[in-house]
Design an enzyme around this catalytic site. Structure first.
Site, PDB file in Angstrom:
ATOM      1  N   HIS A 259     -45.066  30.654  77.866  1.00 58.63           N
ATOM      2  CA  HIS A 259     -46.117  30.150  76.967  1.00 58.63           C
ATOM      3  C   HIS A 259     -46.646  31.403  76.260  1.00 58.63           C
ATOM      4  CE1 HIS A 259     -49.835  28.074  75.780  1.00 58.63           C
ATOM      5  NE2 HIS A 259     -49.272  26.925  76.151  1.00 58.63           N
TER       6      HIS A 259
ATOM      7  N   TRP B 238     -52.191  34.182  77.038  1.00 58.31           N
ATOM      8  CA  TRP B 238     -52.848  33.211  77.923  1.00 58.31           C
ATOM      9  C   TRP B 238     -52.164  33.087  79.286  1.00 58.31           C
ATOM     10  CZ3 TRP B 238     -51.618  30.118  73.101  1.00 58.31           C
ATOM     11  CH2 TRP B 238     -52.645  30.203  72.157  1.00 58.31           C
ATOM     12  N   TYR B 239     -50.843  33.027  79.302  1.00 61.63           N
ATOM     13  CA  TYR B 239     -50.149  32.649  80.545  1.00 61.63           C
ATOM     14  C   TYR B 239     -49.062  33.647  80.954  1.00 61.63           C
ATOM     15  CZ  TYR B 239     -52.688  28.337  80.159  1.00 61.63           C
ATOM     16  OH  TYR B 239     -53.708  27.430  80.078  1.00 61.63           O
TER      17      TYR B 239
ATOM     18  N   TYR C 235     -47.081  35.358  70.683  1.00 58.03           N
ATOM     19  CA  TYR C 235     -47.829  34.813  69.551  1.00 58.03           C
ATOM     20  C   TYR C 235     -48.354  35.976  68.712  1.00 58.03           C
ATOM     21  CZ  TYR C 235     -48.306  29.924  71.218  1.00 58.03           C
ATOM     22  OH  TYR C 235     -48.085  28.633  71.597  1.00 58.03           O
TER      23      TYR C 235
ATOM     24  N   GLU D  18     -41.681  29.718  64.151  1.00 61.45           N
ATOM     25  CA  GLU D  18     -41.640  28.469  63.380  1.00 61.45           C
ATOM     26  C   GLU D  18     -42.387  28.598  62.062  1.00 61.45           C
ATOM     27  OE1 GLU D  18     -43.218  25.298  65.771  1.00 61.45           O
ATOM     28  OE2 GLU D  18     -41.448  25.211  67.052  1.00 61.45           O
TER      29      GLU D  18
ATOM     30  N   GLU E 112     -36.243  26.657  71.202  1.00 57.24           N
ATOM     31  CA  GLU E 112     -37.408  26.029  71.856  1.00 57.24           C
ATOM     32  C   GLU E 112     -37.274  24.518  71.774  1.00 57.24           C
ATOM     33  OE1 GLU E 112     -41.497  27.463  70.759  1.00 57.24           O
ATOM     34  OE2 GLU E 112     -41.945  25.310  70.723  1.00 57.24           O
TER      35      GLU E 112
ATOM     36  N   TRP F 148     -39.579  24.802  76.594  1.00 53.43           N
ATOM     37  CA  TRP F 148     -41.002  25.143  76.538  1.00 53.43           C
ATOM     38  C   TRP F 148     -41.739  24.326  77.592  1.00 53.43           C
ATOM     39  CZ3 TRP F 148     -43.674  28.696  73.759  1.00 53.43           C
ATOM     40  CH2 TRP F 148     -45.072  28.540  73.673  1.00 53.43           C
TER      41      TRP F 148
ATOM     42  N   LYS G  40     -50.207  25.733  82.514  1.00 54.38           N
ATOM     43  CA  LYS G  40     -51.274  25.112  81.712  1.00 54.38           C
ATOM     44  C   LYS G  40     -51.289  23.608  82.001  1.00 54.38           C
ATOM     45  CE  LYS G  40     -53.212  24.518  77.134  1.00 54.38           C
ATOM     46  NZ  LYS G  40     -53.402  25.043  75.792  1.00 54.38           N
TER      47      LYS G  40
ATOM     48  N   GLU H 119     -50.799  20.735  80.709  1.00 53.66           N
ATOM     49  CA  GLU H 119     -50.233  19.977  79.574  1.00 53.66           C
ATOM     50  C   GLU H 119     -48.814  19.547  79.947  1.00 53.66           C
ATOM     51  OE1 GLU H 119     -50.177  22.446  76.034  1.00 53.66           O
ATOM     52  OE2 GLU H 119     -48.633  23.758  76.826  1.00 53.66           O
TER      53      GLU H 119
END
Ligand code: IDC
Length: 340
Positions: free
Chosen positions: A66, A70-71, A97, A171, A260, A294, A299, A301
């Site tokens: 991810h 964050w992760y 990111y 992307e 992905e 992915w 997280k 989700e």
């Protein structure tokens, strides 16, 4: 003596049975060689296929991190080793990111995370995709100068490592962003920088509309060797139309990688779409396409592989420290695909 002879006979029977279902050369190849960098070396593109150093077709299969901002805590050496050994992955994608408090706002710390993870993946003899994860920044040209600087440094660092594959824009998206006017010109600036340091490296280039416009790339290909164009899908959102685009691109001779994909809809959240994912997997197998799921994260989700209850300090709590004991529905589904 008798035991040895029985053993040999059983071995021969097993080989014959396997050969019934798979071409003999492929079976022998799998027995003699491993599925990792030591036996496959610098990968290259031949037509629409990825090939290894013995000029055989090669498939990358694995998972993506991810967002590192964050992760990244759970991407330890031990967990990567576990993914290799209990999931059979041969590639790990490092999603860096650019925006959303990613690389652009915290360069040194995020870059060091990338290097730490890439070094672990290399130690484990796997392939590592270093992904310049543009998303909210839409156009890869938004941070083009930063991208040039980053890829120059990283490709210099890993110049002699066949493990490292570069993904130069996750992307591209937004109505005004096109392959011809934005993504291709960007790639034409970044690719020579990487190749100057690491001439043999594989490079993945994202396509517009969140990696759905592989047709546009196929109609106006980059003039470099060893390029893969990426298609991304989320099983709950994308189906036959996108597969048609991929078929079109392949028919035009453009090599495609699914760098992905997710089992959920495109939000990355909600339940998983098993039947629709199965349709995609059949398609990928039929076309021998490489894929990366992915995401390797905890997280809360639907597309995450691990439940949020998994943490790294479980040893102190007496709970299992193996993420395999905390798989989500998506995690179980993807593990099963990789184990096959
Ligand atoms: C999503 C994450 C989500 C995060 C969001 C940030 O799953 O937790 O809040 O990014 O913008 C993509 C992107 C990928 C997305 C994913 C799911 O490459 O970054 O991750 N997705 O929405 N393309 C299509 C779907």
């Amino acid at each position: 003596m008798k035991k040895i002879i029985v053993g040999i006979i059983i071995f021969i029977i097993i080989i014959v049975l396997i050969c019934e279902f798979t071409p003999v050369s492929e079976v022998l190849d799998n027995i003699i060689y491993n599925n990792y960098v030591s036996d496959n070396g610098w990968l290259y593109v031949d037509g629409t296929s990825i090939k290894n150093k013995r000029n055989k077709n090669f498939t990358l299969k694995g998972v993506s991190s991810h967002g590192l901002q964050w992760y990244s805590d759970i991407i330890t050496y031990d967990n990567l080793k576990n993914l290799k050994e209990s999931w059979n992955i041969n590639v790990f994608r490092i999603a860096m990111y650019t925006s959303e408090n990613g690389y652009i706002s915290n360069k040194e710390e995020i870059k060091n995370k990338v290097i730490e993870i890439a070094n672990n993946v290399i130690d484990l003899d796997m392939y590592a995709i270093i992904d310049w994860h543009i998303l909210r920044d839409n156009d890869p040209n938004t941070y083009k100068e930063d991208s040039k600087e980053f890829f120059n440094e990283i490709s210099n660092l890993y110049a002699d490592k066949p493990n490292v594959i570069y993904e130069i824009c996750n992307e591209p998206n937004g109505n005004s962003i096109s392959w011809d006017k934005h993504v291709k010109p960007y790639a034409e600036e970044i690719i020579p920088i990487i190749r100057q340091n690491s001439p043999k490296s594989l490079i993945i280039v994202g396509t517009p509309t969140w990696c759905q416009e592989v047709n546009a790339a196929a109609d106006n290909r980059l003039d470099f060797d060893n390029i893969l164009y990426s298609c991304h899908f989320y099983a709950g959102t994308h189906g036959e139309d996108l597969r048609k685009n991929v078929e079109y691109a392949l028919s035009k001779g453009a090599p495609i990688i699914i760098s992905e994909w997710g089992t959920t809809d495109m939000t990355g959240n909600g339940s998983i779409y098993t039947d629709k994912a199965n349709e995609w997997i059949d398609f990928l197998n039929k076309n021998n396409l490489s894929w990366i799921n992915w995401s390797f994260s905890n997280k809360s989700e639907g597309s995450a592989i691990i439940l949020p209850t998994y943490t790294l300090i479980n040893e102190e709590t007496g709970l299992s420290n193996d993420f395999n004991d905390y798989l989500t529905d998506s995690g179980k589904y993807v593990k099963n695909l990789l184990k096959k």
